[in-house]
Design an enzyme around this catalytic site. Sequence first.
Site, mmCIF file in Angstrom:
data_model
loop_
_atom_site.group_PDB
_atom_site.id
_atom_site.type_symbol
_atom_site.label_atom_id
_atom_site.label_comp_id
_atom_site.label_asym_id
_atom_site.label_seq_id
_atom_site.Cartn_x
_atom_site.Cartn_y
_atom_site.Cartn_z
ATOM 1 N N GLY A 31 4.163 1.120 -6.720
ATOM 2 C CA GLY A 31 4.363 -0.276 -6.311
ATOM 3 C C GLY A 31 5.489 -0.419 -5.304
ATOM 4 O O GLY A 31 5.877 0.552 -4.666
ATOM 5 N N ALA A 32 5.998 -1.671 -5.166
ATOM 6 C CA ALA A 32 6.936 -2.008 -4.085
ATOM 7 C C ALA A 32 6.300 -1.569 -2.766
ATOM 8 O O ALA A 32 6.872 -0.796 -1.991
ATOM 9 C CB ALA A 32 8.298 -1.365 -4.310
ATOM 10 N N LEU A 33 5.089 -2.053 -2.552
ATOM 11 C CA LEU A 33 4.249 -1.555 -1.464
ATOM 12 C C LEU A 33 4.888 -1.803 -0.105
ATOM 13 O O LEU A 33 5.516 -2.827 0.136
ATOM 14 C CB LEU A 33 2.875 -2.224 -1.510
ATOM 15 N N GLY A 36 3.964 2.472 4.490
ATOM 16 C CA GLY A 36 3.520 3.830 4.146
ATOM 17 C C GLY A 36 2.346 3.792 3.183
ATOM 18 O O GLY A 36 1.302 4.416 3.413
ATOM 19 N N HIS A 37 2.486 3.004 2.110
ATOM 20 C CA HIS A 37 1.394 2.882 1.132
ATOM 21 C C HIS A 37 0.150 2.297 1.794
ATOM 22 O O HIS A 37 -0.971 2.724 1.528
ATOM 23 C CB HIS A 37 1.808 1.956 -0.019
ATOM 24 N N GLU A 148 2.199 12.729 2.949
ATOM 25 C CA GLU A 148 3.004 13.914 3.278
ATOM 26 C C GLU A 148 4.490 13.645 3.074
ATOM 27 O O GLU A 148 5.291 14.570 3.048
ATOM 28 C CB GLU A 148 2.784 14.316 4.744
ATOM 29 N N LYS A 149 4.849 12.369 2.963
ATOM 30 C CA LYS A 149 6.244 11.996 2.701
ATOM 31 C C LYS A 149 6.780 12.791 1.509
ATOM 32 O O LYS A 149 7.921 13.221 1.501
ATOM 33 C CB LYS A 149 6.299 10.489 2.432
ATOM 34 N N SER A 185 10.346 3.946 2.862
ATOM 35 C CA SER A 185 10.407 4.273 1.434
ATOM 36 C C SER A 185 10.819 3.043 0.632
ATOM 37 O O SER A 185 11.590 2.206 1.118
ATOM 38 C CB SER A 185 11.442 5.379 1.209
ATOM 39 N N ARG A 187 12.812 3.022 -1.647
ATOM 40 C CA ARG A 187 14.244 3.103 -1.958
ATOM 41 C C ARG A 187 15.116 2.687 -0.770
ATOM 42 O O ARG A 187 16.333 2.546 -0.921
ATOM 43 C CB ARG A 187 14.611 4.501 -2.435
HETATM 44 P P1 AMP Z 1 5.389 6.126 -4.300
HETATM 45 O O1 AMP Z 1 5.004 4.733 -4.597
HETATM 46 O O2 AMP Z 1 6.719 6.248 -3.622
HETATM 47 O O3 AMP Z 1 5.205 7.057 -5.456
HETATM 48 O O4 AMP Z 1 4.363 6.636 -3.200
HETATM 49 C C1 AMP Z 1 2.977 6.544 -3.388
HETATM 50 C C2 AMP Z 1 2.281 7.333 -2.307
HETATM 51 O O5 AMP Z 1 2.657 6.806 -1.029
HETATM 52 C C3 AMP Z 1 2.658 8.815 -2.291
HETATM 53 O O6 AMP Z 1 1.481 9.565 -2.017
HETATM 54 C C4 AMP Z 1 3.649 8.895 -1.179
HETATM 55 O O7 AMP Z 1 3.732 10.174 -0.582
HETATM 56 C C5 AMP Z 1 3.091 7.872 -0.205
HETATM 57 N N1 AMP Z 1 4.125 7.398 0.717
HETATM 58 C C6 AMP Z 1 5.336 6.883 0.402
HETATM 59 N N2 AMP Z 1 6.040 6.618 1.522
HETATM 60 C C7 AMP Z 1 5.258 6.965 2.574
HETATM 61 C C8 AMP Z 1 5.423 6.945 3.982
HETATM 62 N N3 AMP Z 1 6.528 6.513 4.565
HETATM 63 N N4 AMP Z 1 4.388 7.386 4.749
HETATM 64 C C9 AMP Z 1 3.247 7.845 4.173
HETATM 65 N N5 AMP Z 1 3.036 7.895 2.851
HETATM 66 C C10 AMP Z 1 4.022 7.467 2.060
#
Ligand code: AMP
Length: 283
Positions: A31-33, A36-37, A148-149, A185, A187
């Site tokens: 979440g916190a879309l 990137g998501h 790939e992040k 991100s 964060r």
């Molecule tokens: P998270 O919510 O941070 O666990 O991320 C969920 C998915 O989004 C994971 O597959 C991450 O690698 C991807 N993700 C997070 N940030 C980015 C970004 N800046 N660019 C591409 N994918 C991302």
Amino acid sequence: MQIINEPEQMQAIAEKLRLNRQLLAVVMTMGALHEGHLSLVKLARERAGTVILTIFVNPTQFGANEDLHRYPRPFEQDVALAKSAGVDYLFAPEAGSIYPEHYQTTLQCGAIAEQFEGQQRPGHFNGVATIVTKLFNITKPHTAIFGEKDAQQLAIIRRLVADLNLDVSVVAAPIVRETNGLAVSSRNIYLSSHERIAADVLYRGLCHAEQRLAEGELNLQKIVAEVAEMINSVPECRTDYVNFVDEESFALAERADAGKEYRLLLAVFCGSVRLLDNRKMSA
Ligand code: AMP
């Protein structure tokens, strides 16, 4: 877009879609879309007729001293973003329905999970592998998109899928960056405006390394030292680790073979925020 909270309901819907010969793609998030998501959702849309987005802040992948309770959860905003991105099903379970009373089974990852992020965060990747497998079983996707992040996570999920013969195709999505190169991100909201500007040194470090490899420098340890010095010269930033890995095996690489591909991994504290970044590059 339909919002689903119960695993059994999601499973029943996924099963019915499969019987109706729909192609399913899943994007798993906490979440916190952000952009990137949403880029992952866009890739999912291109690959499948039905897109399932999962939002679950998985407690078992957080260490005791990590930010589980502080992790942002702007659910209403996420719902609006998911809807406008074209998500068909948003699966957002409660922790209690994923890990009910008496829950006790977990997956154990191998060697790739013990280095880098795994060394800093013991048990993290076992938690990731377990929740990813559970979410595969609940959403029954043909395709799953991961960013790939989180390069080490991606490598571990590829291993998991191969090692356990999971019937899903894993697709990698490129890193989405802000205009100064900082990887987007959830964060980043914890960064002060100063730190946010200072954090562009991660991207500059990756670009420096790429250029040094392109110039023919094959001593990866030398490049690592240069990148670490660049980052540590910024007062707000402190390297946690800087490492090259072989792109194929994800094993630590200290010298490059000309023509081969490597990935530089960065974990950097900017103030108190720990940022991850990486880039694939050719020797
Ligand atoms: P998270 O919510 O941070 O666990 O991320 C969920 C998915 O989004 C994971 O597959 C991450 O690698 C991807 N993700 C997070 N940030 C980015 C970004 N800046 N660019 C591409 N994918 C991302």
